[in-house]
Design a protein around this motif. Structure first.
Motif, PDB file in Angstrom:
ATOM      1  N   THR A  47      35.538  69.403  93.839  1.00 50.60           N
ATOM      2  CA  THR A  47      36.812  69.198  94.517  1.00 50.60           C
ATOM      3  C   THR A  47      37.889  70.175  94.056  1.00 50.60           C
ATOM      4  OG1 THR A  47      36.225  66.873  94.558  1.00 50.60           O
ATOM      5  CG2 THR A  47      38.476  67.424  95.151  1.00 50.60           C
ATOM      6  N   ASP A 102      35.004  66.314 101.699  1.00 54.37           N
ATOM      7  CA  ASP A 102      34.581  65.994 100.339  1.00 54.37           C
ATOM      8  C   ASP A 102      34.227  64.514 100.211  1.00 54.37           C
ATOM      9  OD1 ASP A 102      34.029  66.516  97.722  1.00 54.37           O
ATOM     10  OD2 ASP A 102      36.106  66.795  97.084  1.00 54.37           O
ATOM     11  N   GLU A 103      33.493  64.189  99.175  1.00 52.43           N
ATOM     12  CA  GLU A 103      33.109  62.804  98.914  1.00 52.43           C
ATOM     13  C   GLU A 103      32.418  62.200 100.133  1.00 52.43           C
ATOM     14  OE1 GLU A 103      33.972  61.290  95.862  1.00 52.43           O
ATOM     15  OE2 GLU A 103      34.829  63.186  95.262  1.00 52.43           O
ATOM     16  N   THR A 128      33.609  57.952  91.913  1.00 48.34           N
ATOM     17  CA  THR A 128      33.263  59.361  92.152  1.00 48.34           C
ATOM     18  C   THR A 128      34.466  60.243  92.444  1.00 48.34           C
ATOM     19  OG1 THR A 128      32.886  59.000  94.506  1.00 48.34           O
ATOM     20  CG2 THR A 128      30.968  58.856  93.081  1.00 48.34           C
ATOM     21  N   SER A 129      35.565  59.669  92.932  1.00 43.23           N
ATOM     22  CA  SER A 129      36.669  60.534  93.374  1.00 43.23           C
ATOM     23  C   SER A 129      37.400  61.195  92.220  1.00 43.23           C
ATOM     24  CB  SER A 129      37.709  59.743  94.160  1.00 43.23           C
ATOM     25  OG  SER A 129      37.108  59.015  95.164  1.00 43.23           O
TER      26      SER A 129
HETATM   27 MG    MG Z   1      35.279  65.337  93.759  1.00 42.72          MG
END
Ligand code: MG
Ligand code: CDP
Length: 734
Positions: free
Chosen positions: A123, A213-214, A373-374
């Motif tokens: 990210t 993302d994610e 996970t973020s």
């Molecule tokens: Mg990430």
């Protein structure tokens, strides 16, 4: 087991409290695991320490998650400045070693599936890499996040790494908050915001690259984005699309995007030992607190703790209990730095979780799913997993959506455990049994699109001109009846006509980043000439957090203050409205907030939201200054016009039932109407949350006659008849 070796016993004997109002208030917001506690009082001595707990939890060690690709630890000489340190940190992230290879792959392929463990630098680094080789000159580089906090905090981090001011070259946009400028090249945003952006920019013309993302989180918005961007890349051959995921099931993404190439970044993982409780825990918040203290006194100091809880209330309760108990232990234990993190946490406090733990102390991060996970927090090596999260669930048959504390999946539990092994070997304490893991948890989390109300996105897709929803290219097709329900609901609200086309009302509703029921209310306010009041009410309802502050030691005063806003009737909706109006009349005074137990930050947020809604009203030509402050009925009627699905009626047994589906529901204890002596026969409610029972949050009394007036297609006289015939003699039952 090893981790028990230094457990302590208690001179600190916390009196078991009677269940107070406060407990019930909080408890009602927290579903309990519903199991019988397996904890025993125990005293274990350890080197001179004498013990702290009146109870402790027994864990059994079950498995070790073997790390792959073990790396040496990261302690080397560091350059002097903070920024240099940050830059050096960049080069140590796993993605860094793959920079050239990755960029070559992007050059070659239009669509790339990127897979890498959480914390590998996807990210924060990927958008920078793209920018460094010139994509930023062709257009913006976008990166979506399912969570607002992640979008904000990652943007802040990247701005720091690039040494620019947040909001200039690097910015973020989330609902009701735009922190970008014409200079912005790297833009982080929630997936929901990108969806909105597609409404005004159907080809994403201002972007050269888009990182979804994610992707593994499979939020509703991300899933819808998949379908839309898949189409956009077909006619924008210059747009690079990167779908990034933290889990290894990339095949599915690849297949969906016409066999797109998969780019793997090998992870850096140390082994994680997993422990389970021997018996189920009845109160997982309390169990988590006890476990934190157990770890704190028994484990080496160089390792922080991450606790997964389900929401703000739980996190606040846990933080309070932890700080109380560790204060009582005083200097006998090392300092414990408690850092909460959840969606509505003010941004200056969010930064705290990333601060390096000073030596001699231990950090404990109390997080929602966001840390699964973020967000990656360095230095964590103990994870405490309650095994629950809060999920939206939608019952298509009843048309009701509610927020439910739900057991997580095995996949999610493994992700959580993995958080402990990023920088050194770690331990994960699961507050559930090994049996429960194997037999009660689902293998994978069900994508949100399969369990949610589609009203919002259906309205959005319709306004994008996508009419044939049943043939939209979904990665996982939502159940047909959920789509049909959504269409029906939008039809009932008047947003669609009987051919399923967007009406003028629907077009106006789609302008608002709100649930269709709320946007309908905003638009109807024009008719009842109370737009100003409705905007305040809607802004307060949209906060997602309470504006009322209720410290335990002043609970009585706080309740009195809150109930003051309810004086004169109108339930929670009007109490919120009065609260906002009085604050506005005090010229938005912070001391007014203080005196009235109102959280300044939250109510300020409501003011921001209100301003933006007012701006949107201008766009759809509604005069937002029109006010009717003498007639709260107008406001409630307007709210009912949006929320006529959410009506409850008092039954003869003294319980409420939803008007059409006859589901038993209760007034939430935090409501100003919770202790009403004469509960009103009809209520409109804002939402349902299932905790210990199905609770209605934010309720207001209505007149049943409004229903047939406002929603004649949904309510007939027969639906409300009962209340008219109430006084008639009862007929004999067979
Ligand atoms: Mg990430
Ligand atoms: O996206 P992914 O999970 O692969 O990793 P990331 O979020 O890019 O995180 C890379 C590194 O940046 C981690 O070591 C984080 O701890 C750090 N980071 C940070 O210090 N502050 C933030 N707000 C976000 C990330």
């Amino acid at each position: 087991a090893k981790q028990q070796e230094a457990l302590l016993t208690s001179r600190y004997n916390e009196p078991k409290l009677e269940k107070s109002e406060q407990d019930l208030w909080e408890e009602s917001q927290t579903q309990k695991a519903g199991a019988i506690g397996g904890r025993q009082k125990k005293a274990i001595e350890s080197d001179g320490y004498e013990l702290l707990f009146d109870d402790q939890i027994d864990f059994v060690m079950q498995e070790t998650r073997e790390g792959y690709d073990k790396h040496e630890s990261l302690s080397e000489m560091r350059p002097a400045t903070e920024h240099e340190k940050i830059l050096e940190g960049r080069t140590k992230l796993p993605v860094y070693a793959y920079r050239e290879e990755f960029l070559a792959a992007v050059k070659e392929h239009q669509i790339l599936i990127l897979v890498g463990e959480t914390g590998s630098g996807k990210t924060t680094q990927i958008p920078q890499f793209l920018n460094e080789v010139g994509y930023g000159e062709l257009g913006k580089i976008g990166c979506t996040q399912p969570r607002r906090v992640a979008a904000m905090s990652v943007a802040a981090r990247v701005a720091q790494e690039m040494n620019v001011r947040l909001g200039h070259e690097v910015g973020y946009s989330i609902r009701f908050e735009n922190c970008t400028s014409p200079k912005t090249i790297l833009q982080y945003m929630t997936d929901g915001m990108l969806l909105r952006e597609i409404l005004t920019q159907p080809d994403l013309a201002s972007y050269s690259c888009m990182v979804i993302d994610e992707a593994h989180e499979r939020t509703l918005h991300t899933d819808i984005l998949f379908g839309l961007v898949k189409d956009i890349v077909r006619f924008r051959s210059d747009l690079k699309l990167i779908v990034s995921s933290a889990t290894l099931d990339a095949e599915k993404f690849s297949k969906y995007f016409d066999d797109a190439s998969i780019f793997m970044i090998p992870g850096r993982m140390f082994p994680v030992d997993t422990y389970y409780t021997k018996a189920p825990e009845a109160d997982y918040v309390d169990a988590a607190v006890v476990t934190v203290l157990q770890i704190h006194v028994s484990q080496p100091l160089n390792g922080d703790v991450l606790v997964f809880l389900t929401g703000q209330e739980e996190i606040e309760t846990a933080a309070e209990t932890l700080s109380e108990r560790s204060k009582n232990l005083g200097s006998r234990i090392p300092e414990l730095i408690i850092c909460p993190i959840y969606a509505n946490l003010p941004s200056e406090q969010q930064a705290k979780i990333f601060e390096k733990t000073p030596s001699g102390a231990r950090k404990v991060v109390l997080a929602t799913n966001i840390a699964e996970t973020s967000l990656t927090i360095d230095g964590i090596c103990y994870v405490i997993d309650t095994g629950f999260n809060k999920q939206k669930t939608y019952n298509a048959r009843s048309g009701m959506e509610s927020l439910v504390v739900t057991p997580i999946s095995q996949a999610a539990a493994n992700q959580r455990a993995g958080r402990a092994g990023r920088t050194q070997p770690g331990k994960c304490f699961r507050l559930f049994t090994a049996w429960s893991f194997q037999h009660e948890l689902e293998p994978n989390t069900v994508p949100e699109i399969l369990r949610t109300n589609m009203g919002n996105v259906v309205l959005m897709l319709k306004s994008l001109g996508i009419n044939d929803l049943l043939n939209f290219d979904f990665m996982d097709r939502p159940p047909a009846d959920a789509l049909i329900r959504a269409l029906e609901q939008l039809y009932a609200l008047g947003a669609l006509n009987d051919r399923g086309e967007l009406t003028k009302l629907g077009r106006r509703m789609a302008e608002f980043p709100l649930d269709p029921m709320l946007s309908k209310s905003v638009i109807v306010s024009e008719k009842y000439e109370c737009t100003s009041e409705v905007l305040s009410t809607v802004a307060m309802l949209s906060l997602g957090a309470s504006v009322f502050y209720r410290p335990k030691e002043k609970a009585v005063h706080a309740d009195t203050a809150r109930l003051n806003f309810a004086r004169g009737g109108g339930g929670d909706h009007i109490a919120l409205l009065r609260c906002y109006s009085e604050w506005a009349a005090s010229d938005f005074s912070p001391s007014w907030c203080f005196e009235n137990f109102v959280q300044v930050k939250n109510i300020k947020k409501a003011r921001d939201i209100r301003e933006q809604l007012a701006g949107l009203c201008d766009r759809v030509e509604i005069d937002h200054t029109v006010s009717n402050s003498d007639d709260f009925d107008a406001t409630l009627k307007t709210i009912t016009a949006g929320f006529f699905y959410n009506i409850a009626k008092l039954g003869r047994t003294g319980e409420y039932q939803t008007a059409k589906q006859h589901k038993t529901v209760y007034i939430h204890p935090s409501s100003v109407m919770a202790k009403e002596e004469e509960p009103p026969p009809w209520l409109v409610f804002f939402e349902l949350t299932f905790t210990t029972k199905e609770f209605m949050r934010q309720v207001a009394p209505i007149k049943p006659s409004w229903l047939v007036e406002i929603a004649p297609h949904y309510y007939q006289e027969t639906d409300i008849e009962d209340s008219k015939t109430k006084k008639m003699p009862r007929t004999r039952r067979n």
